[in-house]
Design an enzyme around this catalytic site. Structure first.
Site, short mmCIF file in Angstrom:
data_model
loop_
_atom_site.label_atom_id
_atom_site.label_comp_id
_atom_site.label_asym_id
_atom_site.label_seq_id
_atom_site.Cartn_x
_atom_site.Cartn_y
_atom_site.Cartn_z
N THR A 35 0.81 -0.98 -0.18
CA THR A 35 -0.75 -0.37 0.35
C THR A 35 1.18 1.73 -0.35
OG1 THR A 35 -0.39 0.03 2.40
CG2 THR A 35 -2.41 -1.37 1.14
N ASP A 36 2.04 1.00 0.17
CA ASP A 36 3.19 2.12 0.35
C ASP A 36 3.25 2.92 -0.81
OD1 ASP A 36 4.85 0.55 -0.41
OD2 ASP A 36 6.30 0.93 1.42
N SER A 128 13.60 -6.66 6.22
CA SER A 128 14.24 -4.97 6.19
C SER A 128 15.33 -4.56 6.23
CB SER A 128 12.89 -4.45 6.71
OG SER A 128 11.64 -3.60 6.29
N SER A 130 17.64 -4.03 3.92
CA SER A 130 18.44 -3.54 3.37
C SER A 130 18.15 -2.14 4.43
CB SER A 130 17.81 -2.87 1.90
OG SER A 130 17.59 -4.94 1.67
N ASP A 174 9.95 0.76 4.76
CA ASP A 174 10.82 -0.04 5.35
C ASP A 174 11.78 1.06 6.37
OD1 ASP A 174 9.00 -2.30 4.33
OD2 ASP A 174 10.95 -2.59 3.08
C1 GLA Z 1 9.46 -4.47 0.26
C2 GLA Z 1 8.98 -2.36 0.52
C3 GLA Z 1 8.03 -1.74 1.05
C4 GLA Z 1 6.48 -2.26 1.01
C5 GLA Z 1 6.59 -3.85 1.08
C6 GLA Z 1 5.03 -4.34 0.93
O1 GLA Z 1 9.54 -4.19 1.89
O2 GLA Z 1 10.70 -2.03 0.55
O3 GLA Z 1 8.21 -0.16 0.43
O4 GLA Z 1 5.85 -1.97 -0.48
O5 GLA Z 1 7.67 -4.33 0.26
O6 GLA Z 1 4.10 -3.90 1.33
#
Ligand code: GLA
Length: 387
Positions: A35-36, A128, A130, A174
């Site tokens: 959704t971001d 996350s 990264s 993230d």
């Molecule tokens: C990854 C991306 C985020 C987000 C998610 C899914 O983690 O880095 O920005 O889009 O996928 O919600």
């Protein structure tokens, strides 16, 4: 951990006089997936797991980076100002991208540095790693070189570097979760306005258990960028009649009324996920602040189904984990978390039942896929810090 990092620095670079140690967390997203970059809401929390760095400025322009996590890794040396990408898959492109992004903003560090990194988040698991090394690098350099930048701007700069240096068109979730984490809280973020509220995560005899499929999301970047393009195409089709800026602007009813504008059935499914997932995330926030974990859990399960069927970013391993989890009493909610195509599921389980559920899900999972899963009980942690 500070001693560990100082020792590591000494092993690699000879001595550790004047070395400083920093930390930035990984994150788990409770709900609000994909959704971001669609202008919707997300609801992640920072973890107490993350990445550590021991760092010291140098008197010349060399930048040397070493990662304890890379088996048989060596020190990677660059001259400040040479921003060529070493090799597409090299881990150091993530932290070095941040040095590049700073320079793009006109912030030039006036000397090089030596750094060692060590992370305790599993890599490629959707937690996350990264973003955590990016935010860590921006935070430690700010403290080392003394430039002005608040944590929201750190998050934005790290997203910019991941988009433009590493070619991953991620949203802001993230980096924001890592930079803005608050102990004991999840972050309810409106990604369109960058407005956020902290919600206390009161678990009352429940636990957040992360279930790692141990399937790395290797396909991640290309499929992720493809989903992003599909959502953008769907938005364009809707914008021919509607004055909306993003899919996050739409209600479910509005989507039902106008979905016919999207000719392509695949793009229509992608948009459906983005619209309803955003609505679920808002409901989930309201459920959590009312301590209604049952409702929260149901929304998590709906989120998984939508990611599996409409957004198509789940995979067999994640689906097995989720369906096995749902067989057990005491599991309130469970869903894939992060970008998908592998990585982790996140669940909320009764504390009394958690050990048994982990054992049973673990054994069924191994039977079905042929290798083991890992399980971690986690707590929402704080943002970046100096140790
Ligand atoms: C990854 C991306 C985020 C987000 C998610 C899914 O983690 O880095 O920005 O889009 O996928 O919600």
């Amino acid at each position: 951990m500070k001693e560990y990092m100082l020792d590591l620095f000494k092993q690699i670079y000879g001595d550790n006089m004047g070395v400083r140690v920093f930390f930035a967390p990984g994150r788990v997203n409770l709900i609000g997936e994909h959704t971001d970059y669609n202008g919707g809401h997300v609801f992640p929390c920072a973890l107490t797991l993350g990445t550590y760095a021991a760092v010291r400025r140098r008197n010349d322009n060399k930048i040397r980076m070493y990662s304890k996590n890379i088996t048989k890794g060596s020190v990677i040396e660059r001259e400040y100002g040479d921003f060529s990408i070493i090799n597409k898959n090299n881990w150091s492109n993530y932290p070095y991208g941040v040095v590049w992004a700073l320079a793009q903003k006109g912030i030039h560090i006036d000397s090089g540095f030596d750094v060692v990194y060590y992370g305790n988040i599993p890599a490629g698991a959707g937690l996350s790693s990264s973003a955590s090394i990016e935010v860590l690098t921006a935070y430690m350099l700010r403290n080392l070189y003394g430039y002005e930048m608040n944590n929201v701007d750190i998050a934005l700069m790290c997203q910019y570097s991941e988009n433009n240096y590493n070619g991953m068109n991620c949203g802001i979730m993230d980096q924001f979760a890592s930079a803005m984490g608050k102990e004991g809280h999840a972050i309810f973020l409106d990604t369109a306005k960058l407005e956020y509220k902290y919600a206390p995560v009161k678990l009352n005899n429940k636990k957040i258990v992360i279930m790692n499929t141990n399937k790395r999301h290797n396909l991640g970047t290309s499929k992720y960028n493809e989903r992003r393009r599909e959502s953008e195409a769907a938005l364009k089709a809707l914008q021919t009649k509607l004055p909306i800026k993003s899919l996050g602007d739409m209600s479910g009813e509005q989507f039902e009324e106008y979905k016919g504008l999207i000719d392509n059935p695949v793009q229509r499914k992608r948009a459906k996920h983005a619209v309803y997932e955003n609505q679920r995330t808002i409901k989930a926030y309201n459920a959590l602040i009312k301590d209604d974990i049952e409702a929260f859990g149901r929304l998590m399960v709906q989120s998984h189904e939508s990611l599996r069927d409409d957004y198509e970013v789940s995979c067999r391993e994640l689906d097995i984990m989720v369906s096995e989890g749902l067989k057990h009493k005491g599991v309130y909610g469970i869903r894939m978390t992060g970008g998908g195509f592998g990585g982790c599921a996140v669940s909320i389980i009764d504390s009394d039942r958690a050990d048994e559920v982990v054992l049973l899900v673990g054994s069924e999972y191994e039977k079905a896929v042929g290798y083991k899963a890992d399980f971690y009980t986690v707590l929402p942690g704080g943002g970046p810090s100096e140790l």
